[in-house]
Motif scaffolding. Structure first.
Motif, mmCIF file in Angstrom:
data_model
loop_
_atom_site.group_PDB
_atom_site.id
_atom_site.type_symbol
_atom_site.label_atom_id
_atom_site.label_comp_id
_atom_site.label_asym_id
_atom_site.label_seq_id
_atom_site.Cartn_x
_atom_site.Cartn_y
_atom_site.Cartn_z
ATOM 1 N N GLN A 305 38.579 29.181 50.438
ATOM 2 C CA GLN A 305 38.266 30.151 49.399
ATOM 3 C C GLN A 305 39.421 30.315 48.420
ATOM 4 O OE1 GLN A 305 37.440 34.915 49.308
ATOM 5 N NE2 GLN A 305 36.358 33.772 50.885
ATOM 6 N N PHE A 306 39.085 30.377 47.128
ATOM 7 C CA PHE A 306 40.048 30.650 46.062
ATOM 8 C C PHE A 306 39.539 31.888 45.327
ATOM 9 C CE2 PHE A 306 40.912 29.562 41.399
ATOM 10 C CZ PHE A 306 42.130 30.205 41.383
ATOM 11 N N THR A 307 40.275 32.993 45.406
ATOM 12 C CA THR A 307 39.786 34.264 44.881
ATOM 13 C C THR A 307 40.835 34.922 44.008
ATOM 14 O OG1 THR A 307 38.442 34.614 46.854
ATOM 15 C CG2 THR A 307 38.877 36.533 45.493
ATOM 16 N N MET A 308 40.382 35.464 42.901
ATOM 17 C CA MET A 308 41.231 36.319 42.077
ATOM 18 C C MET A 308 40.713 37.747 42.232
ATOM 19 S SD MET A 308 41.797 34.028 38.625
ATOM 20 C CE MET A 308 42.961 35.176 37.896
ATOM 21 N N ALA A 309 41.620 38.696 42.445
ATOM 22 C CA ALA A 309 41.259 40.097 42.575
ATOM 23 C C ALA A 309 42.177 40.915 41.674
ATOM 24 C CB ALA A 309 41.382 40.560 44.023
ATOM 25 N N TYR A 310 41.642 41.976 41.110
ATOM 26 C CA TYR A 310 42.463 42.818 40.241
ATOM 27 C C TYR A 310 42.499 44.238 40.795
ATOM 28 C CZ TYR A 310 37.963 44.394 38.329
ATOM 29 O OH TYR A 310 36.692 44.902 38.189
ATOM 30 N N LYS A 311 43.617 44.899 40.577
ATOM 31 C CA LYS A 311 43.786 46.253 41.100
ATOM 32 C C LYS A 311 43.133 47.254 40.162
ATOM 33 C CE LYS A 311 47.247 49.212 43.274
ATOM 34 N NZ LYS A 311 48.675 49.388 43.592
ATOM 35 N N ASP A 312 42.238 48.058 40.724
ATOM 36 C CA ASP A 312 41.530 49.065 39.953
ATOM 37 C C ASP A 312 42.349 50.357 39.939
ATOM 38 O OD1 ASP A 312 38.930 49.997 38.649
ATOM 39 O OD2 ASP A 312 39.163 51.450 40.274
ATOM 40 N N ASP A 313 42.701 50.830 38.747
ATOM 41 C CA ASP A 313 43.548 52.020 38.632
ATOM 42 C C ASP A 313 42.870 53.270 39.164
ATOM 43 O OD1 ASP A 313 45.586 50.573 37.529
ATOM 44 O OD2 ASP A 313 45.039 51.000 35.458
ATOM 45 N N ASP A 314 41.543 53.345 39.005
ATOM 46 C CA ASP A 314 40.830 54.560 39.403
ATOM 47 C C ASP A 314 40.787 54.735 40.911
ATOM 48 O OD1 ASP A 314 40.351 55.120 36.737
ATOM 49 O OD2 ASP A 314 38.454 54.011 36.724
ATOM 50 N N THR A 315 40.678 53.637 41.638
ATOM 51 C CA THR A 315 40.526 53.733 43.094
ATOM 52 C C THR A 315 41.736 53.233 43.856
ATOM 53 O OG1 THR A 315 39.519 51.529 43.232
ATOM 54 C CG2 THR A 315 38.040 53.394 42.836
ATOM 55 N N ASN A 316 42.699 52.608 43.136
ATOM 56 C CA ASN A 316 43.898 52.047 43.768
ATOM 57 C C ASN A 316 43.545 50.991 44.809
ATOM 58 O OD1 ASN A 316 46.739 51.997 43.778
ATOM 59 N ND2 ASN A 316 46.788 53.142 45.692
ATOM 60 N N THR A 317 42.444 50.288 44.593
ATOM 61 C CA THR A 317 42.038 49.199 45.481
ATOM 62 C C THR A 317 41.870 47.920 44.663
ATOM 63 O OG1 THR A 317 39.693 49.746 45.177
ATOM 64 C CG2 THR A 317 40.825 50.757 47.060
ATOM 65 N N PHE A 318 41.847 46.791 45.366
ATOM 66 C CA PHE A 318 41.636 45.511 44.694
ATOM 67 C C PHE A 318 40.146 45.175 44.685
ATOM 68 C CE2 PHE A 318 46.158 44.995 45.279
ATOM 69 C CZ PHE A 318 46.532 44.235 44.185
ATOM 70 N N LEU A 319 39.662 44.748 43.522
ATOM 71 C CA LEU A 319 38.272 44.351 43.348
ATOM 72 C C LEU A 319 38.218 42.854 43.077
ATOM 73 C CD1 LEU A 319 37.046 47.239 41.022
ATOM 74 C CD2 LEU A 319 36.951 47.131 43.523
ATOM 75 N N VAL A 320 37.189 42.210 43.596
ATOM 76 C CA VAL A 320 37.021 40.773 43.373
ATOM 77 C C VAL A 320 36.745 40.532 41.891
ATOM 78 C CG1 VAL A 320 35.599 38.775 43.903
ATOM 79 C CG2 VAL A 320 36.232 40.369 45.713
ATOM 80 N N HIS A 321 37.400 39.533 41.336
ATOM 81 C CA HIS A 321 37.333 39.268 39.897
ATOM 82 C C HIS A 321 35.941 38.871 39.451
ATOM 83 C CE1 HIS A 321 37.988 36.200 36.533
ATOM 84 N NE2 HIS A 321 38.181 37.360 35.977
ATOM 85 N N GLY A 322 35.247 38.090 40.228
ATOM 86 C CA GLY A 322 33.918 37.649 39.839
ATOM 87 C C GLY A 322 33.064 37.420 41.054
#
Length: 547
Positions: A305-322
């Motif tokens: 698996q190759f995954t990009m995730a970005y940190k969501d400021d509102d929840t302080n959690t990482f969300l999958v990019h796509g």
């Protein structure tokens, strides 16, 4: 006869619009009625590409000849996509769509619309055009429409202006379905300049700068291997191209021109590509652009698996990019590469603007990936659960929030169930039964459902001045087998979705739910209470959580 036909057509329209609103997870579209029974406003949120997660506002007009003739669609938001914006001057013409697609014309007029098509079909087709990197044309082959950082800024400005000018139509917007990333222990990617050995804590963008990681191997079935890097993108500006490439060619052939190149590529604009050996490179959109905020982006690579995730400021959690089109690294996606070295390449290309850098942050020994298949810990089989909850997850929660938004329920309330706290309800509590009955319920009802997707029906929305909740009905597993015993069905509780504020006590919520349970009929005696029976059951899915 003509009036009967018109009424039948109108009834069909209402049913089709209910279907669109009920399927927000897939169509990401909400339709709202106007004073004109043949006009509906809509807001839609593409899931990929330059317009990903942005609210696009428009209207749908039902012609007298529907369904023999297709609806007319006016998109108020400018997209900078040729066919989508083709006839913007027609926005006041109730007979002509502002977009140029075959499905917006019936066959006798050279289009593809058929009376069997529905409004859901229409929006699904439009959504596909919005998220595709290649836009279908009315004549000739599809036209590629790449997006740049500068165009992203223009699009965001247009979207904001279009929404602000019509904010009264949709004063509150539904939650966008997102996928929370799963943390996993990972080794750190280290980056060097081509031909150098010293590792770097920041990556400069001066002209065209290329940075390459250490060698890694994929598809290793004997040992789990995971690598990650955390990059701070706050210094990126519209003049800089940022791309991440996982490839068998370290720092070379970044666009897959050579026959033996294998690569998976993703970038700040959401434009992505993949290439197998002996095949041409395929470009497409993947996920949301990464220039929205001061983003921290985590790139994680595992065996498969190759995954990009970005940190969501509102929840302080990482969300999958796509979603998953370029994330899988199985044989089917990239061929057999278990004996081949791979490298992660970071490309920073400054086309305009000032020089700068992005920081390589401490990833603290973790990466973030798509959620793996849920496994029930062995300890659950050895200990007696005190409760069993049904957890719906982020996507299903967003679907419920979209339904509530459609009915304008508690739009100013605090969201109780959302990305940070997905919807869940307690199906079983040990204290409600004696030991013998509890053991029977666990063994006969819930143990067989451990590894299955459980389906639950949402039947109504209830609210008062303090909270908004959804009422749930019988639940069953995904194979549509017999429903669970009736004594368990009666224990399926409402799900509280919104609260006025933190001062609302549980006792107040319980009072509302008790009043609803006493008289869920049309004739209400409780002033301020709202009960909306949904026109059709909404099915949501989740998995069991034993505690």
């Amino acid at each position: 006869m003509a009036m009967r036909t018109a009424l039948q057509s109108l009834a069909r329209v209402h049913k089709e619009i209910e279907d669109v609103n009920a399927d927000f997870h897939s169509l990401r579209t909400v339709l709202k009625e106007t004073e004109n029974q043949l006009k509906w406003n809509f807001v839609m949120f593409p899931n990929d590409g330059a317009l990903s997660h942005l609210p696009l506002i428009g209207e749908l007009i039902i012609p007298d000849e529907y369904p023999d003739s297709p609806p007319v669609l006016h998109l108020f938001t400018r997209t900078f996509r040729f066919n989508v914006d083709a006839y913007r001057g027609m926005v006041s013409n109730d007979k002509k769509s502002t977009m140029c697609f075959d499905i917006l014309n019936k066959k006798t007029a050279g289009g593809t619309w058929e009376p069997e098509y529905t409004i859901s079909c229409l929006f699904a087709s439009l959504m596909q055009a919005l998220v595709s990197q290649r836009v279908p044309q009315t004549s000739g082959s599809d036209r590629p429409e790449f997006v740049t950082m500068i165009k992203l800024s223009q699009i965001k400005k247009e979207v904001k202006e279009a929404y602000e000018s019509r904010k009264d139509i949709f004063p509150s917007l539904p939650l966008i379905p997102t996928i929370q990333a799963t943390p996993i222990k990972a080794k750190r990617f280290v980056f060097t300049r081509l031909g150098e050995s010293s590792t770097l804590d920041w990556l400069n963008f001066e002209e065209e700068n290329i940075y390459v990681s250490q060698r890694i191997h994929l598809q290793d079935r004997k040992k789990t291997r995971t690598w990650s890097t955390l990059l701070d993108l706050r210094n990126l500006h519209p003049g800089v191209v940022f791309s991440v490439i996982l490839s068998n060619k370290p720092g070379a052939d970044l666009v897959g021109k050579k026959n033996d190149t294998i690569l998976i590529r993703n970038g700040v604009t959401g434009t992505a590509a993949k290439k197998k050996a002996k095949e041409p490179i395929a470009w497409f959109y993947h996920g949301k652009p990464l220039n929205d905020r001061n983003l921290s982006v985590c790139v994680t690579v595992t065996n498969d698996q190759f995954t990009m995730a970005y940190k969501d400021d509102d929840t302080n959690t990482f969300l999958v990019h796509g979603d998953t089109p370029i994330s899988k690294l199985e044989v089917a996606q990239i061929g057999r590469v278990d004996r081949m070295p791979f490298y992660l390449t970071i490309l920073l290309k400054r086309r305009s603007g000032s020089q700068g850098f992005i920081n390589v942050l401490d990833q603290k020994g973790f990466g973030y990936i798509h959620t793996p298949k849920i496994q029930i810990p062995e300890t659950i089989q050895q200990t007696r659960p005190t409760s069993v909850k049904l957890v719906l997850g982020v996507e299903q929660t967003a679907r419920l929030q979209g339904i509530i938004d459609f009915y304008n329920m508690g739009k100013d309330f605090k969201i109780q169930r959302g990305v940070a706290s997905p919807a869940q309800c307690t199906l079983f509590d040990y204290s409600d039964y004696d030991n013998e009955e509890s053991t029977k319920i666990i063994s006969e009802v819930y143990t067989p459902l451990r590894d299955k997707v459980v389906e639950m029906n949402v039947t109504a929305i209830v609210a008062d001045g303090d909270c908004v909740a959804v009422l749930t009905g019988a639940h069953r597993n995904s194979n549509k087998e017999a429903e669970v015993d009736s004594f368990v069905d009666r224990k399926v509780p409402p799900i509280v979705m919104r609260l006025r504020d933190n001062s609302v006590k549980q006792s107040g919520v319980d009072d509302l739910l008790r009043r609803i349970a006493e008289d869920p009929q049309k004739d209400w005696v409780h002033v301020g209470d709202t009960y909306i029976r949904l026109p059709q059951l909404i099915k949501v899915q989740g998995r069991l959580q034993f505690e």
